[in-house]
Write a protein that holds these residues in place. Structure first.
Motif, PDB file in Angstrom:
ATOM      1  N   UNK A 397       0.625  -0.980   0.286  1.00 42.96           N
ATOM      2  CA  UNK A 397       0.202   0.439   0.141  1.00 42.96           C
ATOM      3  C   UNK A 397       0.568   1.186   0.045  1.00 42.96           C
ATOM      4  N   UNK A 398       2.114   1.025   0.986  1.00 42.13           N
ATOM      5  CA  UNK A 398       2.516   2.744   0.921  1.00 42.13           C
ATOM      6  C   UNK A 398       3.698   2.181  -0.536  1.00 42.13           C
ATOM      7  N   UNK A 399       3.905   1.478  -1.348  1.00 40.84           N
ATOM      8  CA  UNK A 399       4.373   1.686  -2.314  1.00 40.84           C
ATOM      9  C   UNK A 399       3.638   2.361  -3.714  1.00 40.84           C
ATOM     10  N   UNK A 400       2.717   1.776  -3.690  1.00 39.74           N
ATOM     11  CA  UNK A 400       1.443   2.535  -4.903  1.00 39.74           C
ATOM     12  C   UNK A 400       1.357   3.518  -4.185  1.00 39.74           C
ATOM     13  N   UNK A 401       1.246   4.564  -3.359  1.00 35.47           N
ATOM     14  CA  UNK A 401       1.007   5.569  -3.016  1.00 35.47           C
ATOM     15  C   UNK A 401       2.243   6.531  -2.796  1.00 35.47           C
ATOM     16  N   UNK A 402       3.085   6.145  -3.663  1.00 34.73           N
ATOM     17  CA  UNK A 402       4.550   6.656  -4.358  1.00 34.73           C
ATOM     18  C   UNK A 402       4.413   6.658  -5.497  1.00 34.73           C
ATOM     19  N   UNK A 403       3.906   6.066  -5.556  1.00 27.17           N
ATOM     20  CA  UNK A 403       2.941   5.599  -7.752  1.00 27.17           C
ATOM     21  C   UNK A 403       2.158   6.055  -7.943  1.00 27.17           C
ATOM     22  N   UNK A 404       1.789   6.484  -7.339  1.00 17.47           N
ATOM     23  CA  UNK A 404       0.515   7.272  -7.431  1.00 17.47           C
ATOM     24  C   UNK A 404       0.789   8.882  -7.923  1.00 17.47           C
ATOM     25  N   UNK A 405       1.572   9.396  -7.149  1.00 16.68           N
ATOM     26  CA  UNK A 405       2.266  10.424  -7.273  1.00 16.68           C
ATOM     27  C   UNK A 405       3.604  10.700  -8.030  1.00 16.68           C
ATOM     28  N   UNK A 406       4.560  10.022  -8.387  1.00 19.44           N
ATOM     29  CA  UNK A 406       5.561  10.204  -8.937  1.00 19.44           C
ATOM     30  C   UNK A 406       5.047   9.459 -11.133  1.00 19.44           C
ATOM     31  N   UNK A 407       4.414   8.980 -10.860  1.00 19.92           N
ATOM     32  CA  UNK A 407       3.447   8.898 -12.457  1.00 19.92           C
ATOM     33  C   UNK A 407       2.944   9.982 -12.723  1.00 19.92           C
ATOM     34  N   UNK A 408       2.782  10.416 -11.939  1.00 17.78           N
ATOM     35  CA  UNK A 408       2.174  12.140 -13.085  1.00 17.78           C
ATOM     36  C   UNK A 408       3.275  12.818 -13.837  1.00 17.78           C
ATOM     37  N   UNK A 409       4.446  12.656 -13.493  1.00 15.61           N
ATOM     38  CA  UNK A 409       5.851  13.292 -13.533  1.00 15.61           C
ATOM     39  C   UNK A 409       5.540  13.018 -15.187  1.00 15.61           C
ATOM     40  N   UNK A 410       4.965  11.139 -15.695  1.00  9.58           N
ATOM     41  CA  UNK A 410       5.156  11.107 -17.120  1.00  9.58           C
ATOM     42  C   UNK A 410       4.938  11.098 -17.997  1.00  9.58           C
ATOM     43  N   UNK A 411       3.619  12.428 -18.024  1.00  6.82           N
ATOM     44  CA  UNK A 411       4.222  13.541 -18.754  1.00  6.82           C
ATOM     45  C   UNK A 411       4.891  14.605 -19.860  1.00  6.82           C
ATOM     46  N   UNK A 412       5.628  15.003 -18.792  1.00 12.31           N
ATOM     47  CA  UNK A 412       5.999  15.710 -18.851  1.00 12.31           C
ATOM     48  C   UNK A 412       7.688  15.555 -19.294  1.00 12.31           C
ATOM     49  N   UNK A 413       8.344  14.296 -18.679  1.00 11.04           N
ATOM     50  CA  UNK A 413       9.127  14.135 -19.022  1.00 11.04           C
ATOM     51  C   UNK A 413       9.263  13.419 -20.591  1.00 11.04           C
ATOM     52  N   UNK A 414       8.466  12.568 -20.570  1.00 11.83           N
ATOM     53  CA  UNK A 414       8.401  11.823 -22.248  1.00 11.83           C
ATOM     54  C   UNK A 414       7.561  12.114 -23.172  1.00 11.83           C
ATOM     55  N   UNK A 415       7.062  14.257 -23.125  1.00  9.40           N
ATOM     56  CA  UNK A 415       6.926  14.832 -24.396  1.00  9.40           C
ATOM     57  C   UNK A 415       7.684  15.373 -24.535  1.00  9.40           C
ATOM     58  N   UNK A 416       9.029  15.100 -23.126  1.00 11.22           N
ATOM     59  CA  UNK A 416       9.086  16.359 -23.654  1.00 11.22           C
ATOM     60  C   UNK A 416      10.760  16.073 -24.393  1.00 11.22           C
ATOM     61  N   UNK A 417      10.611  13.905 -24.507  1.00 14.28           N
ATOM     62  CA  UNK A 417      12.111  13.420 -24.373  1.00 14.28           C
ATOM     63  C   UNK A 417      11.187  13.660 -26.563  1.00 14.28           C
ATOM     64  N   UNK A 418      10.117  13.050 -26.386  1.00 12.46           N
ATOM     65  CA  UNK A 418       9.550  12.847 -27.963  1.00 12.46           C
ATOM     66  C   UNK A 418       8.898  14.048 -28.624  1.00 12.46           C
ATOM     67  N   UNK A 419       8.347  14.618 -27.921  1.00 10.92           N
ATOM     68  CA  UNK A 419       7.261  15.863 -28.809  1.00 10.92           C
ATOM     69  C   UNK A 419       7.886  17.364 -28.568  1.00 10.92           C
ATOM     70  N   UNK A 420       7.172  18.448 -29.356  1.00 10.44           N
ATOM     71  CA  UNK A 420       7.537  19.638 -29.463  1.00 10.44           C
ATOM     72  C   UNK A 420       5.712  20.503 -29.032  1.00 10.44           C
ATOM     73  N   UNK A 421       5.136  19.810 -28.953  1.00 11.84           N
ATOM     74  CA  UNK A 421       4.090  20.299 -29.393  1.00 11.84           C
ATOM     75  C   UNK A 421       2.935  21.004 -27.606  1.00 11.84           C
ATOM     76  N   UNK A 422       3.409  20.366 -27.035  1.00  9.26           N
ATOM     77  CA  UNK A 422       2.733  20.520 -25.080  1.00  9.26           C
ATOM     78  C   UNK A 422       3.416  21.838 -24.866  1.00  9.26           C
ATOM     79  N   UNK A 423       2.714  22.594 -24.115  1.00  6.35           N
ATOM     80  CA  UNK A 423       3.233  24.034 -23.260  1.00  6.35           C
ATOM     81  C   UNK A 423       3.651  23.320 -21.731  1.00  6.35           C
ATOM     82  N   UNK A 424       4.295  24.885 -21.591  1.00  9.14           N
ATOM     83  CA  UNK A 424       4.333  24.666 -19.984  1.00  9.14           C
ATOM     84  C   UNK A 424       3.117  24.610 -19.316  1.00  9.14           C
ATOM     85  N   UNK A 425       2.094  25.634 -19.239  1.00  9.62           N
ATOM     86  CA  UNK A 425       0.680  25.532 -18.507  1.00  9.62           C
ATOM     87  C   UNK A 425       0.514  24.156 -18.711  1.00  9.62           C
ATOM     88  N   UNK A 426       0.445  23.488 -20.203  1.00  7.89           N
ATOM     89  CA  UNK A 426      -0.454  22.662 -20.154  1.00  7.89           C
ATOM     90  C   UNK A 426       0.142  21.355 -19.598  1.00  7.89           C
TER      91      UNK A 426
END
Length: 489
Positions: A397-426
């Motif tokens: 349960x403790x592990x999954x609480x942590x995963x729920x939070x850090x997974x929210x970094x995924x769009x910022x990290x992966x889009x930053x590596x492969x895409x150009x269309x996302x904005x800072x505000x988005x």
């Protein structure tokens, strides 16, 4: 139990000495302390990553979950496949950016990519907040392992204090290089311990694994199906496997460890060979099912297990020689300390580098940042120990609480590596929306659709907001986009 305790603490002393020696003759600097001078080759990076990834959760949580709940534990095997496939594509790019742009933390990359110092500060704060439950998990796991392996001769609180004094010593002195060399030793004993125990348990109780499944099918068939004995079904398994697979490399300590590899080739090789280590989870899961079968036909055995996470070690101590309990206990303690040391160092890095230097003292010299990060090491350890003592919870349960939070970094990290269309505000609003969704479902009683895990729902909301907001807000500067494109090309 003197034999078991001697083996456990003998191993702890050896690894602490190795960790201190590893950093003894190295020049102290921010890069050396936080990312090991970017010098880890294939083998050292492999053992470092393996020991960072497979923690007290792998030793106790997997067995405890499969013992108490059943087949929903297969999510752990599914998400590792997703994670390593993803890493083959993103790992080399993360390493390249870190090497060429001199990043020493995950927020360094996000701040630079989205032209926002305060976004970097926010990501660092969130990273620390969700790292603490994971560190708490390791601390609780270390205490449980020593207490149970010693047959109760050593209380878990004393075990925690002794174990984490050792961890603080080599992290404080040697930084990531010390962690890397202790993880080399930890990975070896973890490998033999995890594989070996999966064979001895079912043979000791039932003469083999076939009998385990026959007994469970007869007395507790829901344990072998979905929904399982706890009611967790296919949607829960799918959503948790998905967020854990995508969030695997979003953990700040694992992300930062990627900077330590001396080349992209090292990272790519490890994306291929690291999945072999994940096979060690299978024997631990088998142990959990074995304990469930034994408890189902032996009420006296069942009464000895007061908490699911204790199942494997209680059965081990009561039914096997002390020498085996000692080696398995040492392996479990190794798993706990190897991961917790990386978490402690990374949280210290985030606070010193990204919250204090980048947020409030941009003129602070890098050498002072490294010294400040080192000073945070014992402070954060004490905080996590206090939380483990006064706010315990089940390890998974403790592990999954942590995963729920850090997974929210995924769009910022992966889009930053492969895409150009996302904005800072988005990116900012998507991250906030995802975190708010997780909090609402997990802590405020908002129902989750179809029984999906809150982290998965949060990630969907996150992506929707990023896409919607990015269509109507200003794009990132051409200069930034071109700089990242040329760096990654």
């Amino acid at each position: 139990m003197t034999v078991a305790v001697s083996i456990i603490f003998g191993w702890l002393i050896i690894t602490t000495i190795v960790g201190v020696i590893a950093g003894r003759n190295q020049a102290f600097s921010m890069e050396n302390y936080f990312v090991g001078g970017r010098s880890f080759g294939t083998f050292l990076f492999y053992t470092t990553a393996a020991a960072e990834i497979y923690s007290a959760f792998a030793f106790l949580g997997l067995a405890g979950w499969s013992y108490s709940k059943g087949m929903s534990i297969v999510y752990a095997m599914i998400y590792s496949s997703i994670a390593y496939g993803l890493y083959f594509f993103i790992g080399p790019r993360i390493n390249r950016l870190g090497s060429r742009l001199h990043y020493v933390s995950q927020p360094d990359y996000i701040e630079d990519r989205y032209e926002s110092r305060w976004l970097g500060v926010f990501v660092a704060v969130i990273g620390v907040i969700f790292t603490i439950p994971y560190l708490q998990l390791q601390i609780m796991g270390a205490g449980m392992i020593v207490q149970l392996a010693s047959g109760g001769a050593i209380s878990w609180k004393i075990a925690v204090v002794i174990s984490f004094i050792a961890a603080v010593i080599f992290v404080y002195v040697s930084g990531l290089r010390g962690i890397g060399w202790t993880n080399f030793l930890q990975a070896i004993i973890m490998l033999f311990g995890m594989v070996g125990i999966g064979f001895v348990f079912p043979h000791r109780f039932f003469g083999g694994t076939a009998k385990v499944w026959e007994i469970l099918q007869e007395i507790k068939p829901t344990h072998l199906s979905l929904p399982d004995s706890s009611g967790l079904g296919i949607f829960w398994v799918f959503s948790v496997a998905f967020i854990c697979g995508l969030g695997f490399w979003m953990w700040p300590h694992i992300f930062t460890a990627t900077y330590a590899a001396k080349s992209e080739k090292v990272v790519r090789k490890n994306a291929v060979i690291l999945p072999l280590y994940s096979l060690t989870m299978i024997p631990i899961i088998v142990v959990g099912f074995t304990c469930a079968a034994k408890a189902g036909i032996d009420p006296a055995f069942a009464e000895t297990i007061t908490k699911p996470d204790h199942a494997m070690l209680i059965a081990l101590v009561k039914n096997f020689p002390p020498v085996l309990a000692g080696f398995i206990g040492a392996g479990g303690l190794a798993a706990s300390i190897s991961t917790s040391s990386g978490l402690i160092l990374t949280a210290s890095n985030l606070l010193a580098r990204n919250v204090i230097q980048k947020g409030f003292a941009p003129d602070m010299p890098d050498m002072k940042v490294a010294k400040l990060g080192r000073a945070f090491v014992p402070v954060l350890t004490i905080l996590a120990v206090l939380l483990a003592i006064f706010a315990p919870s089940m390890l998974v349960s403790l592990l999954l609480v942590g995963y729920s939070g850090v997974t929210q970094f995924f769009p910022a990290v992966v889009l930053g590596l492969f895409a150009k269309w996302q904005t800072k505000t988005g990116i900012v609003l998507g991250l906030l929306a995802g975190l708010a969704t997780v909090i609402a479902i997990k802590f405020m009683g908002v129902p989750s659709p179809m029984g999906l895990h809150e982290g998965f729902v949060g990630l969907i909301v996150n992506f929707i907001v990023v896409i919607a907001v990015s269509t109507v807000t200003p794009k990132l500067s051409t200069k930034t986009l071109e700089r990242f494109e040329s760096t990654l090309s």
